[in-house]
Design a protein around this motif. Sequence first.
Motif, PDB file in Angstrom:
ATOM      1  N   GLU A 227       4.027   7.302 -11.599  1.00 22.15           N
ATOM      2  CA  GLU A 227       4.926   7.788 -10.563  1.00 22.15           C
ATOM      3  C   GLU A 227       4.239   8.834  -9.692  1.00 22.15           C
ATOM      4  N   GLN A 228       4.833   9.062  -8.499  1.00 20.82           N
ATOM      5  CA  GLN A 228       4.394  10.072  -7.543  1.00 20.82           C
ATOM      6  C   GLN A 228       2.911   9.951  -7.211  1.00 20.82           C
ATOM      7  N   GLY A 229       2.470   8.720  -6.981  1.00 16.05           N
ATOM      8  CA  GLY A 229       1.109   8.473  -6.530  1.00 16.05           C
ATOM      9  C   GLY A 229       0.056   8.512  -7.613  1.00 16.05           C
ATOM     10  N   LEU A 230       0.457   8.599  -8.874  1.00 12.66           N
ATOM     11  CA  LEU A 230      -0.515   8.676  -9.960  1.00 12.66           C
ATOM     12  C   LEU A 230      -1.179   7.321 -10.182  1.00 12.66           C
ATOM     13  N   LEU A 231      -2.499   7.312 -10.110  1.00 11.15           N
ATOM     14  CA  LEU A 231      -3.285   6.123 -10.415  1.00 11.15           C
ATOM     15  C   LEU A 231      -4.504   6.583 -11.213  1.00 11.15           C
ATOM     16  N   LEU A 232      -4.681   5.998 -12.393  1.00  7.27           N
ATOM     17  CA  LEU A 232      -5.761   6.370 -13.290  1.00  7.27           C
ATOM     18  C   LEU A 232      -6.660   5.169 -13.543  1.00  7.27           C
ATOM     19  N   ALA A 243      -8.330  10.360 -12.784  1.00 10.34           N
ATOM     20  CA  ALA A 243      -7.483  10.200 -11.601  1.00 10.34           C
ATOM     21  C   ALA A 243      -8.246   9.509 -10.476  1.00 10.34           C
ATOM     22  N   VAL A 244      -7.557   8.600  -9.810  1.00 15.55           N
ATOM     23  CA  VAL A 244      -8.073   7.918  -8.624  1.00 15.55           C
ATOM     24  C   VAL A 244      -7.259   8.406  -7.434  1.00 15.55           C
ATOM     25  N   GLN A 245      -7.938   8.882  -6.407  1.00 14.99           N
ATOM     26  CA  GLN A 245      -7.246   9.393  -5.226  1.00 14.99           C
ATOM     27  C   GLN A 245      -6.847   8.241  -4.309  1.00 14.99           C
ATOM     28  N   THR A 246      -5.564   8.205  -3.927  1.00 14.98           N
ATOM     29  CA  THR A 246      -5.069   7.219  -2.969  1.00 14.98           C
ATOM     30  C   THR A 246      -4.282   7.939  -1.881  1.00 14.98           C
ATOM     31  N   PRO A 247      -4.070   7.291  -0.734  1.00 13.92           N
ATOM     32  CA  PRO A 247      -3.295   7.927   0.343  1.00 13.92           C
ATOM     33  C   PRO A 247      -1.787   7.920   0.088  1.00 13.92           C
ATOM     34  N   TYR A 248      -1.347   7.288  -0.995  1.00 15.36           N
ATOM     35  CA  TYR A 248       0.083   7.057  -1.228  1.00 15.36           C
ATOM     36  C   TYR A 248       0.632   8.069  -2.227  1.00 15.36           C
ATOM     37  N   GLN A 249       1.783   8.659  -1.888  1.00 10.73           N
ATOM     38  CA  GLN A 249       2.402   9.642  -2.773  1.00 10.73           C
ATOM     39  C   GLN A 249       3.650   9.116  -3.474  1.00 10.73           C
ATOM     40  N   GLY A 250       4.031   7.882  -3.172  1.00  8.87           N
ATOM     41  CA  GLY A 250       5.164   7.284  -3.851  1.00  8.87           C
ATOM     42  C   GLY A 250       4.755   6.723  -5.206  1.00  8.87           C
ATOM     43  N   SER A 251       5.718   6.252  -5.960  1.00  6.35           N
ATOM     44  CA  SER A 251       5.426   5.741  -7.296  1.00  6.35           C
ATOM     45  C   SER A 251       4.812   4.351  -7.240  1.00  6.35           C
ATOM     46  N   PHE A 252       3.801   4.140  -8.064  1.00  2.24           N
ATOM     47  CA  PHE A 252       3.212   2.818  -8.254  1.00  2.24           C
ATOM     48  C   PHE A 252       3.908   2.148  -9.436  1.00  2.24           C
ATOM     49  N   SER A 253       4.281   0.884  -9.249  1.00  2.00           N
ATOM     50  CA  SER A 253       4.903   0.140 -10.347  1.00  2.00           C
ATOM     51  C   SER A 253       3.916  -0.774 -11.047  1.00  2.00           C
ATOM     52  N   HIS A 270       5.307  -1.109  -0.581  1.00  2.00           N
ATOM     53  CA  HIS A 270       3.981  -0.541  -0.334  1.00  2.00           C
ATOM     54  C   HIS A 270       2.922  -1.217  -1.198  1.00  2.00           C
ATOM     55  N   VAL A 271       1.818  -1.625  -0.567  1.00  2.00           N
ATOM     56  CA  VAL A 271       0.676  -2.224  -1.255  1.00  2.00           C
ATOM     57  C   VAL A 271      -0.594  -1.607  -0.680  1.00  2.00           C
ATOM     58  N   TRP A 272      -1.516  -1.217  -1.577  1.00  2.00           N
ATOM     59  CA  TRP A 272      -2.801  -0.655  -1.161  1.00  2.00           C
ATOM     60  C   TRP A 272      -3.920  -1.443  -1.812  1.00  2.00           C
ATOM     61  N   ARG A 273      -4.969  -1.729  -1.022  1.00  2.00           N
ATOM     62  CA  ARG A 273      -6.089  -2.533  -1.511  1.00  2.00           C
ATOM     63  C   ARG A 273      -7.373  -1.711  -1.532  1.00  2.00           C
ATOM     64  N   SER A 274      -8.171  -1.942  -2.564  1.00  2.00           N
ATOM     65  CA  SER A 274      -9.505  -1.353  -2.645  1.00  2.00           C
ATOM     66  C   SER A 274     -10.499  -2.438  -3.035  1.00  2.00           C
ATOM     67  N   THR A 275     -11.657  -2.429  -2.378  1.00  2.00           N
ATOM     68  CA  THR A 275     -12.727  -3.371  -2.716  1.00  2.00           C
ATOM     69  C   THR A 275     -13.992  -2.631  -3.141  1.00  2.00           C
ATOM     70  N   ASP A 276     -13.843  -1.332  -3.417  1.00  2.00           N
ATOM     71  CA  ASP A 276     -14.999  -0.547  -3.859  1.00  2.00           C
ATOM     72  C   ASP A 276     -14.678   0.272  -5.108  1.00  2.00           C
ATOM     73  N   GLY A 277     -13.926  -0.339  -6.006  1.00  2.00           N
ATOM     74  CA  GLY A 277     -13.634   0.307  -7.267  1.00  2.00           C
ATOM     75  C   GLY A 277     -12.689   1.480  -7.189  1.00  2.00           C
TER      76      GLY A 277
END
Length: 358
Positions: A227-232, A243-253, A270-277
């Motif tokens: 939640e709240q933009g947390l991505l590990l 922790a992985v930094q993303t531009p999104y502060q909403g919750s990831f499901s 909301h969907v965010w894509r990364s192609t560099d790990g």
Amino acid sequence: MGSYNKKIALLMLGVLLTLLHRGVQAATYVDVLDLPARPSALAARSPLLDIAQAGQRLVTVGQRGHILYSDDAGQNWRQADVPVSSDLNAVHFPTAGQGWAVGNDGVVLHSSDAGATWSKQLDGRQIGDLMFKHYSDLASAEPGNEQWAGLAAEGQRLIEEGADKPFLDVWFANDQLGYVVGMFNLILRTEDGGQSWTPFQDRTDNPQGFHLNAIASTGDALYIAGEQGLLLKWDGAGQRFAAVQTPYQGSFSGVVGKPGEVLAYGLRGHVWRSTDGGATWHPLASGVQSSITAAIVDADGRFRMFTQAGHMLVSGAGDAALQRLPQAQQSPVAGAALAANGALLLVGSRGVRALPVE
């Protein structure tokens, strides 16, 4: 007898009946952690929350401890033997035969026969003791480390609150190594197929104790969405989820991906894509406002995503936007999987349904 005396007598009778009823209820109450799931002819049309492949078999889990399995691509379902009636939130099979399911009340179930029968490995009545002992031992070994004392206190709090903390997802690398994750940074790791569990709260960059909503592998990395933009992301060198930094502060499901590409998705489409790990992220337009609740990679390598409102979206590598696919029927989706014959199986509040893949 006067009317007043009659009223008093009736009142006293009502109180007596209430007390007797409560006594019967108290005498017959069985904790859902000790109550096997009841067979139901309507189980396949009851709320289901996740679905997974177990070799050629499909296994789905849901409310009241329901677990069902199908050997004919979802045409027919049989109900599994399950020792609890807790709601089940997620299921994962790292091999065709060995699988795990998790749910409310801190329950962890294991199957060694492709989902036909299940045994309980852990529940919330044990987790607090497990945490308290683990971190108390570390605190004794390092009395100057305040982190251990704080985590031991968290274990004590779980003991006092009881078995009410749900696990939200489960992932295993093989039949030995796996993780279960849940609310308030609840995370445990096993290296022996669930025979023992190690608290892992000290191995996550989650100082605020946000919920851990999902855990998934992309083939070349292991992520936890919160939640709240947390991505590990698992850091093998540091042996922790960093922790992985993303531009999104909403919750990831959730997270879905394949080697070289990962999508993190969540609230309001909301969907965010990364192609560099995970070093950089770019938004992927979904065209919907509903929360995305499930995603898979299909047989052609395309991402298929599903929403709380029942939308089905598809994207190929490098696409700037998800394409919405029309459906004859649309209902909320909580989980998705592909059958061996290529059919798409969706589960949600209305049970399970099979769709041809277009």
